[in-house]
Motif scaffolding. Structure first.
Motif, PDB file in Angstrom:
ATOM      1  N   GLU A 104       0.828  -1.212   0.000  1.00 18.73           N
ATOM      2  CA  GLU A 104       0.000   0.000   0.000  1.00 18.73           C
ATOM      3  C   GLU A 104       0.858   1.257   0.000  1.00 18.73           C
ATOM      4  OE1 GLU A 104      -3.262   2.501  -0.102  1.00 18.73           O
ATOM      5  OE2 GLU A 104      -3.027   0.401  -0.598  1.00 18.73           O
ATOM      6  N   LYS A 105       1.929   1.241   0.744  1.00 16.93           N
ATOM      7  CA  LYS A 105       2.837   2.395   0.771  1.00 16.93           C
ATOM      8  C   LYS A 105       3.427   2.636  -0.617  1.00 16.93           C
ATOM      9  CE  LYS A 105       6.942   4.155   3.109  1.00 16.93           C
ATOM     10  NZ  LYS A 105       7.987   3.886   4.086  1.00 16.93           N
ATOM     11  N   ARG A 107       2.068   1.694  -3.475  1.00 13.44           N
ATOM     12  CA  ARG A 107       0.986   2.122  -4.359  1.00 13.44           C
ATOM     13  C   ARG A 107       0.745   3.618  -4.221  1.00 13.44           C
ATOM     14  NH1 ARG A 107      -3.865   3.626  -4.481  1.00 13.44           N
ATOM     15  NH2 ARG A 107      -4.223   3.469  -2.249  1.00 13.44           N
ATOM     16  N   ARG A 108       0.750   4.119  -3.001  1.00 13.28           N
ATOM     17  CA  ARG A 108       0.552   5.552  -2.774  1.00 13.28           C
ATOM     18  C   ARG A 108       1.714   6.364  -3.336  1.00 13.28           C
ATOM     19  NH1 ARG A 108      -1.916   5.827   3.356  1.00 13.28           N
ATOM     20  NH2 ARG A 108      -3.815   4.657   2.857  1.00 13.28           N
ATOM     21  N   ALA A 109       2.932   5.879  -3.163  1.00 14.78           N
ATOM     22  CA  ALA A 109       4.098   6.577  -3.701  1.00 14.78           C
ATOM     23  C   ALA A 109       4.025   6.639  -5.226  1.00 14.78           C
ATOM     24  CB  ALA A 109       5.388   5.896  -3.252  1.00 14.78           C
ATOM     25  N   GLU A 110       3.584   5.561  -5.836  1.00  9.74           N
ATOM     26  CA  GLU A 110       3.443   5.545  -7.291  1.00  9.74           C
ATOM     27  C   GLU A 110       2.344   6.504  -7.752  1.00  9.74           C
ATOM     28  OE1 GLU A 110       4.938   0.932  -7.896  1.00  9.74           O
ATOM     29  OE2 GLU A 110       2.848   1.433  -8.187  1.00  9.74           O
ATOM     30  N   ALA A 111       1.270   6.613  -6.971  1.00  8.72           N
ATOM     31  CA  ALA A 111       0.186   7.535  -7.321  1.00  8.72           C
ATOM     32  C   ALA A 111       0.668   8.984  -7.257  1.00  8.72           C
ATOM     33  CB  ALA A 111      -1.008   7.319  -6.388  1.00  8.72           C
ATOM     34  N   VAL A 112       1.455   9.296  -6.229  1.00 12.99           N
ATOM     35  CA  VAL A 112       2.005  10.651  -6.107  1.00 12.99           C
ATOM     36  C   VAL A 112       2.949  10.922  -7.270  1.00 12.99           C
ATOM     37  CG1 VAL A 112       3.564  12.100  -4.737  1.00 12.99           C
ATOM     38  CG2 VAL A 112       1.747  10.816  -3.615  1.00 12.99           C
TER      39      VAL A 112
END
Length: 181
Positions: A104-105, A107-112
């Motif tokens: 999840e961490k 995934r969020r970094a990739e979204a940013v």
């Protein structure tokens, strides 16, 4: 130091402990180092880290400069190696994060990262194989000639020309694929 003093003389002075020579070299080449690191990594943040790492390590590394080639050729090789090391470290950290269930961490970094997307060329360059990306990064905006890039990469000038042709072909294909969607 005079602006007319060659990089090679400054490098020799810096290798012998001349702080002014070292500062002059950094002043001349800091922006180039950052630009190349940015082209190779695709991230301003990573490029800043790579550039700072190079600046910190350069006093010890410069002793190894033998003036067999231009100082800039030697320096570009240092940047290519440092960017490659940074990518390997990132890949290792990412694998470790997956291994520890930190998906999840990531995934969020990739979204940013996706939200802060770079220009089309920068994104497309990241999809190229490392040899093509390095060759393209060195020759973009006429930063280096084919001969200079060949010297940095340790390949023939013909190989540089082929790699650039191959990179252009792949970039065109990426663009056509995006337009078709």
């Amino acid at each position: 130091m005079s602006k007319l003093t060659s990089d090679e003389k400054l490098a020799h002075g810096a290798a012998n402990g001349d702080a002014e020579a070292f500062a002059t070299l950094l002043g001349r080449h800091y922006d180039r180092v950052f630009r190349l690191a940015f082209r190779l990594t695709g991230s301003a943040e990573v490029a800043e880290d790579v550039t700072q790492d190079i600046c910190a390590a350069l006093p010890a590394k410069i002793v190894g400069f033998r003036a067999n080639s231009k100082f800039t050729t030697w320096l570009y090789r240092v940047v290519c190696n440092a960017a490659h090391d940074a990518r390997r470290r990132t890949a290792s950290r990412n694998r470790a994060a997956i291994g520890w269930g930190d998906v999840e961490k990531m995934r969020r970094a990739e979204a940013v990262e996706a939200a802060e997307a770079l220009s089309w060329l920068q994104r497309a360059m990241q999809s190229l194989p490392e040899d093509l990306r390095q060759t393209l990064a060195l020759t973009l905006d006429e930063e280096m000639t084919h001969a200079q890039a060949a010297d940095v990469l340790g390949v023939s000038e013909g190989t540089v020309s082929w790699r650039l042709s191959e990179a252009r072909k792949r970039l065109r294909a990426i663009k056509q694929e995006e337009l078709a969607q």
